[in-house]
Motif scaffolding. Structure first.
Motif, mmCIF file in Angstrom:
data_model
loop_
_atom_site.group_PDB
_atom_site.id
_atom_site.type_symbol
_atom_site.label_atom_id
_atom_site.label_comp_id
_atom_site.label_asym_id
_atom_site.label_seq_id
_atom_site.Cartn_x
_atom_site.Cartn_y
_atom_site.Cartn_z
ATOM 1 N N LEU A 83 -0.123 4.216 0.514
ATOM 2 C CA LEU A 83 1.192 4.626 1.030
ATOM 3 C C LEU A 83 2.211 4.658 -0.107
ATOM 4 N N GLY A 84 2.149 3.639 -0.964
ATOM 5 C CA GLY A 84 3.057 3.599 -2.116
ATOM 6 C C GLY A 84 2.880 4.828 -2.996
ATOM 7 N N GLU A 85 1.619 5.220 -3.222
ATOM 8 C CA GLU A 85 1.353 6.405 -4.056
ATOM 9 C C GLU A 85 1.911 7.673 -3.398
ATOM 10 N N TYR A 86 1.708 7.783 -2.081
ATOM 11 C CA TYR A 86 2.223 8.976 -1.377
ATOM 12 C C TYR A 86 3.746 9.038 -1.485
ATOM 13 N N THR A 141 8.832 11.330 -3.585
ATOM 14 C CA THR A 141 10.197 11.092 -4.054
ATOM 15 C C THR A 141 10.348 11.299 -5.565
ATOM 16 N N GLY A 142 9.224 11.402 -6.272
ATOM 17 C CA GLY A 142 9.298 11.562 -7.721
ATOM 18 C C GLY A 142 9.667 10.272 -8.435
ATOM 19 N N MET A 143 9.183 9.149 -7.903
ATOM 20 C CA MET A 143 9.502 7.845 -8.502
ATOM 21 C C MET A 143 8.246 7.274 -9.176
ATOM 22 N N ASP A 144 8.440 6.287 -10.080
ATOM 23 C CA ASP A 144 7.326 5.761 -10.863
ATOM 24 C C ASP A 144 6.727 4.488 -10.292
ATOM 25 N N ALA A 145 7.510 3.717 -9.541
ATOM 26 C CA ALA A 145 7.016 2.448 -8.989
ATOM 27 C C ALA A 145 7.729 2.206 -7.672
ATOM 28 N N ILE A 146 7.125 1.347 -6.821
ATOM 29 C CA ILE A 146 7.682 1.199 -5.480
ATOM 30 C C ILE A 146 7.398 -0.194 -4.901
ATOM 31 N N THR A 147 8.323 -0.673 -4.063
ATOM 32 C CA THR A 147 8.058 -1.865 -3.255
ATOM 33 C C THR A 147 8.129 -1.459 -1.785
ATOM 34 N N PRO A 162 5.586 -9.760 -4.072
ATOM 35 C CA PRO A 162 4.517 -9.224 -4.919
ATOM 36 C C PRO A 162 4.411 -7.718 -4.774
ATOM 37 N N LEU A 163 3.805 -7.066 -5.765
ATOM 38 C CA LEU A 163 3.472 -5.650 -5.635
ATOM 39 C C LEU A 163 1.968 -5.547 -5.403
ATOM 40 N N VAL A 164 1.574 -4.533 -4.664
ATOM 41 C CA VAL A 164 0.147 -4.304 -4.470
ATOM 42 C C VAL A 164 -0.365 -3.547 -5.688
ATOM 43 N N ALA A 165 -1.398 -4.085 -6.332
ATOM 44 C CA ALA A 165 -1.926 -3.454 -7.539
ATOM 45 C C ALA A 165 -3.421 -3.203 -7.378
ATOM 46 N N LYS A 166 -3.924 -2.301 -8.190
ATOM 47 C CA LYS A 166 -5.338 -1.944 -8.129
ATOM 48 C C LYS A 166 -5.999 -2.413 -9.414
ATOM 49 N N GLY A 167 -6.981 -3.314 -9.274
ATOM 50 C CA GLY A 167 -7.665 -3.825 -10.452
ATOM 51 C C GLY A 167 -9.128 -3.413 -10.441
ATOM 52 N N GLY A 215 -10.949 -4.523 -7.237
ATOM 53 C CA GLY A 215 -10.298 -4.170 -5.979
ATOM 54 C C GLY A 215 -8.788 -4.357 -6.041
ATOM 55 N N PHE A 216 -8.177 -4.346 -4.864
ATOM 56 C CA PHE A 216 -6.724 -4.442 -4.785
ATOM 57 C C PHE A 216 -6.299 -5.904 -4.785
ATOM 58 N N TYR A 217 -5.141 -6.186 -5.383
ATOM 59 C CA TYR A 217 -4.639 -7.559 -5.394
ATOM 60 C C TYR A 217 -3.109 -7.563 -5.342
ATOM 61 N N LEU A 218 -2.570 -8.749 -5.088
ATOM 62 C CA LEU A 218 -1.111 -8.897 -5.010
ATOM 63 C C LEU A 218 -0.616 -9.426 -6.348
ATOM 64 N N ASP A 219 0.230 -8.664 -6.999
ATOM 65 C CA ASP A 219 0.710 -9.007 -8.324
ATOM 66 C C ASP A 219 2.012 -9.808 -8.223
ATOM 67 N N PHE A 220 1.901 -11.110 -8.507
ATOM 68 C CA PHE A 220 3.088 -11.981 -8.486
ATOM 69 C C PHE A 220 3.643 -12.188 -9.890
#
Lengths: 128, 474
Positions: free
Chosen positions: B112-115, B120-126, B295-300, B303-308
């Motif tokens: 969803l964040g990527e969509y 919106t043409g933004m680089d990062a999202i919460t 946290p932000l949701v990140a992809k490692g 798998g996916f993790y919460l970046d604190f």
């Protein structure tokens, strides 16, 4: 719409009545009518220095909330505490008991830049 | 007709369900010091009374499922029931669950964040903020952190807002400790560029804009506005309330905005009204990304993790990960429509607004800033009519009224936003009703509505003496 000739006006619908070296400030009959029933007035702090055009009070009505601007630069020397309990005074007597704050202008001469009753009448006509 | 509260229907000892098996007593399970001394005052009713109570309430409810709801600036579009099914799939998830066991949920958030970034043409999202105004506050706190980090926190003390802004814009800036300065609108209803130039400078932290603005008009000089802001070191904030008009067609990021908040409960079909829950994601350009909440949701790799681990973050703004089920609905909407579908939705929203505007003009309504309307327009009744009376009269004719008395720069404003999900016939029926109101006797209008569960409310008393709690006097 009532526009007393004894005082000055702003385009943003405040009036300023000179009394000695201070001015009493409130909102016009037109403004109170446009706002509708006033339910709350947020008063400024006494002693606060304000610039011309700075938002110093807020009048909240059933329709909306509206900033009240300082007509000239100066210092707030008194506020109408009666409005805390009876904000409807702004509706009932906008040019008298419904005054909002008293300002000590930095320069009384600044008042000359404001509108007179005729000038304010023209503002109202252009807005209609 | 009065409708009793569930507490007033209560009779001591009445039950909807009789438990056959013995259930353990609270005293046997919970230590005494944690038990309350007085039992909670819960209503005691039988099942049928309960069903009648809530069915009765639902029949008194006005919503987009029951009627056309053209509340301007609110985008009251239809909320597909399919999304409720999607949300139900996550009902057993617990926010304290190990992220390794909630990969599907994290993947949904990440996608969803990527969509939303792409739209919106933004680089990062919460995705954390709980609604629009909360998103605004988050966005402005991010801007504040950025200026402070650059040593300009003490000098940039002003936030600029246009005089047509949503009330939440100045409220947000004020809550974040800024002084607010208003920029007047020009004669065509767009930002007055000369006035803006006079206000911009090293003392300004941000300019908050909605585009299209609250008159439903696209700010055509947005590129010049963003250039002026950039030159003055001023961050440009996009209030996403009106994104529905340009979704998929134009991106705030390309217009030069640094921060965007979205209202998933407006643009992306999350149910709306009745107090939420909403969702207000905030997207930022790369230079502001370090300050996003944790946290932000990140992809490692695993798998996916919460970046604190984000040392410059403004911190948490909401418990857990925001209103997660709202995110599920928005994801389902985007996946169902795809980019082409979203573009079509925006185009139809604009077409519906323009069609309805022309219909209302035929009926005698005025449109003071009659530019190329986008998703909504602001009309005025003919001289002598009050917007409030017309709104109350509409209730009698079976429609939810439009927004009234906003934006503040239009007197007796009727702000109409039909959205894309309404059929042509609905728009025509609404225009007929609006026309009919102008034929009604003055007295009829002043006393409307007549057949609603409550008649015209005493707004003054409701404001000054609200009764917000229920006390059982007995």
């Amino acid at each position: 719409m009532d526009i007393p000739k004894d005082r000055f006006y702003t385009k943003t619908h405040e009036w300023a009545l000179p009394e000695g070296d201070t001015v009493l400030v409130g909102i016009t009959d037109y403004a109170q009518d446009a706002l509708g029933d006033v339910v709350y007035v947020e008063l400024p702090e006494v002693g606060r220095a304000v610039e011309k055009g700075e938002a110093v009070a807020v009048v909240e009505s059933v329709k909306t909330a509206s900033d009240i601007y300082a007509p000239v630069a100066g210092e707030i020397v008194e506020v109408n505490l009666a409005l805390e309990k009876t904000p409807e005074l702004v509706n009932q007597d906008p040019y008298g008991e419904g005054w909002i704050f008293r300002l000590k202008p930095r320069d009384m001469g600044d008042l000359d830049e404001l509108l007179d009753a005729g000038g304010y009448q023209e503002v109202l006509e252009s807005e209609a | 007709m009065s409708f009793p509260l569930i507490f007033e229907r209560s009779r001591k000892g009445r039950r909807g369900l009789k438990l056959v098996k013995a259930v353990p007593k609270a005293e046997d399970l919970i230590p005494k010091e944690h038990l309350r001394e007085v039992p909670p005052r819960l209503p005691e009713v039988d099942e049928l009374t309960l069903v009648r109570h809530y069915t009765g309430l639902s029949r008194r409810q006005v919503g987009v499922d029951t009627t056309f709801y053209p509340l301007g600036s609110c985008t009251m579009k239809y909320n597909p029931k399919l999304h409720e099914e999607a949300a139900r799939l996550f009902a057993d998830l617990h926010p304290y669950q190990d992220p390794k066991t909630a990969q599907g949920a994290l993947r949904l958030m990440w996608e969803l964040g990527e969509y939303l970034k792409a739209l919106t043409g933004m680089d990062a999202i919460t995705l954390e903020p709980a609604a629009g105004a909360h998103g605004e506050l988050t966005g402005i706190l991010i801007i504040r952190a950025y200026h402070e980090d650059r040593g300009e926190g003490r000098t940039r003390r002003v936030v600029l807002v246009p005089d047509s802004a949503h009330g939440s814009n100045p409220a947000t800036a004020s809550m974040a400790g800024y002084q607010v300065r208003e920029i007047p609108s020009g004669p065509e209803g767009e930002v007055d560029l000369e006035a803006l130039k006079r206000e911009l400078g090293p003392h300004v932290a941000a300019l908050m804009l909605t585009n299209p603005n609250t008159l439903g008009l696209f700010e055509r000089r947005i590129l010049e506005i963003s250039r002026l802001c950039k030159e003055a070191g001023v961050q440009l904030y996009y209030d996403g309330a009106n994104l529905n008009a340009i979704m998929g067609w134009a991106r705030p990021g390309d217009m030069g905005f640094d921060v965007v908040h979205l209202n998933l409960h407006k643009t992306f079909t999350v149910p709306h009204g009745g107090g939420g829950p909403g969702s207000g994601p905030v997207g930022v350009k790369a230079h502001l990304a370090p300050y996003l909440p944790v946290p932000l949701v990140a992809k490692g790799e695993e798998g996916f993790y919460l970046d604190f681990h984000r040392p410059k973050s403004i911190g948490r703004v909401r418990s857990f990960y925001g209103n997660f089920l709202a995110l599920v609905r928005a994801w389902a909407y985007i996946r169902t429509l795809g980019l082409e579908g979203l573009k079509k939705a925006a185009a139809l929203a604009v077409l519906n607004a323009r069609y309805l505007k022309e219909l209302l003009k035929e009926k005698g309504y005025r449109v003071p800033y009659d530019g190329p309307s986008m998703h909504e327009f602001v009309a005025q009744p003919p001289q002598g009519f009050r917007a409030l009376d017309l709104a109350k009269g509409l209730l009698e004719l079976g429609f939810h009224p439009p927004t009234v008395y906003f934006p503040l720069i239009v007197k007796e404003a009727l702000m109409v936003e039909p959205t894309e999900t309404e059929a042509k016939e609905t728009l025509e029926a609404f225009a007929e009703a609006m026309g009919e109101l102008l034929e009604k006797p003055k007295e009829w209008l002043e006393n409307a509505p007549y057949s609603t569960p409550v008649r015209r409310l005493d707004e003054l008393r409701a404001n000054k003496h609200p009764k917000l709690t229920y006390f059982d006097e007995g």
